[in-house]
Design an enzyme around this catalytic site. Sequence first.
Site, PDB file in Angstrom:
ATOM      1  CG  ASP A   1     -72.128 -48.385  12.019  1.00  0.00           C
ATOM      2  OD1 ASP A   1     -71.983 -48.640  13.231  1.00  0.00           O
ATOM      3  OD2 ASP A   1     -73.008 -47.621  11.593  1.00  0.00           O
TER       4      ASP A   1
ATOM      5  CG  ASP B   1     -63.442 -45.686  17.016  1.00  0.00           C
ATOM      6  OD1 ASP B   1     -64.099 -44.627  16.958  1.00  0.00           O
ATOM      7  OD2 ASP B   1     -62.800 -46.024  18.030  1.00  0.00           O
ATOM      8  CB  VAL B   2     -65.893 -41.751  13.105  1.00  0.00           C
ATOM      9  CG1 VAL B   2     -66.710 -42.488  12.050  1.00  0.00           C
ATOM     10  CG2 VAL B   2     -66.713 -41.441  14.347  1.00  0.00           C
TER      11      VAL B   2
ATOM     12  CE1 TYR C   1     -76.149 -34.360  17.375  1.00  0.00           C
ATOM     13  CE2 TYR C   1     -77.825 -32.642  17.193  1.00  0.00           C
ATOM     14  CZ  TYR C   1     -77.186 -33.765  16.680  1.00  0.00           C
ATOM     15  OH  TYR C   1     -77.583 -34.275  15.468  1.00  0.00           O
TER      16      TYR C   1
ATOM     17  CG  ASN D   1     -74.982 -40.408   8.999  1.00  0.00           C
ATOM     18  OD1 ASN D   1     -75.901 -39.616   9.196  1.00  0.00           O
ATOM     19  ND2 ASN D   1     -74.982 -41.636   9.520  1.00  0.00           N
TER      20      ASN D   1
ATOM     21  CB  THR E   1     -83.779 -42.101  13.476  1.00  0.00           C
ATOM     22  OG1 THR E   1     -83.217 -40.958  14.154  1.00  0.00           O
ATOM     23  CG2 THR E   1     -83.897 -41.800  11.986  1.00  0.00           C
TER      24      THR E   1
END
Length: 264
Positions: A39, A62-63, A158, A89, A195
């Site tokens: 993360d 950092d994806v 999205y 994810n 969430t």
Amino acid sequence: MTVLDLTGRKALVTGGAQGLGEGMSRALAAAGAHVVVADLQDDLGAQVAESLGEGHGFVHLDVTDDASWESAVAEATALLGGLDIVVNNAGIEITSLIVDLDPDQVRKQLDVNLLGTSLGIKHAFRTMRPGGAAGQGGAVINVASVAATIAFPGIAVYSATKSGVDRLTRVAAMESGKLGYGVRVNCIYPGLVPTAMGAGLANDVAGLGLFSSPEEAVGAVIELTPSGRLGEVADMADAVVFLASDAARFVNGAGLPVDGGMGM
């Protein structure tokens, strides 16, 4: 040993510091896997990893950055003594009407959701394939969304990125098979979960005037869901454990709806 026993498996979960990613990290660990939480949120991520107990860890990731992926996967592989599960994810959602789209916000969602998942598959393959640092094959689980299968207002970009995750999953599974990598690639389509991201979406679509209140927005989702409720983190986490396990040994290139029937 049951087929959902992941004892001895080594997993990396992106976005594992909170929300669905934290739940997935905990579920994989409870099934016996050793887990590295990956993360941008160093403090939160390290706290989650520490709470999992001995044999687990945290790496900064950092994806959207290829070099960050290379470093994180190498560190995770060294820490765990291998790697055979990668859960892509990490994701973001920025609510907007199409007529008001901000190009910078579009690029940000593309970078995190689509590029980030693409790089995750890339580095999972390089590590898990024969000759890689782990080299024993494994499983990649990508997190798409029910938004990839329905037309819900306010989340066009999205939805498009999550549809892209679905296509990436299927092509990646085919490439892995054709090239003999021994890596299964599947994705899940989570329904709405309360969430921070899910609550934010309800507030945002109400703020755009699409619903009279966040409560009405949530009610609309529940009305579209045959199971009659919102999803829970555990629902999504259990699906990831299944796809990572030997129970799913012949499940490959698939998208698993975990949405209570909303996207049927």
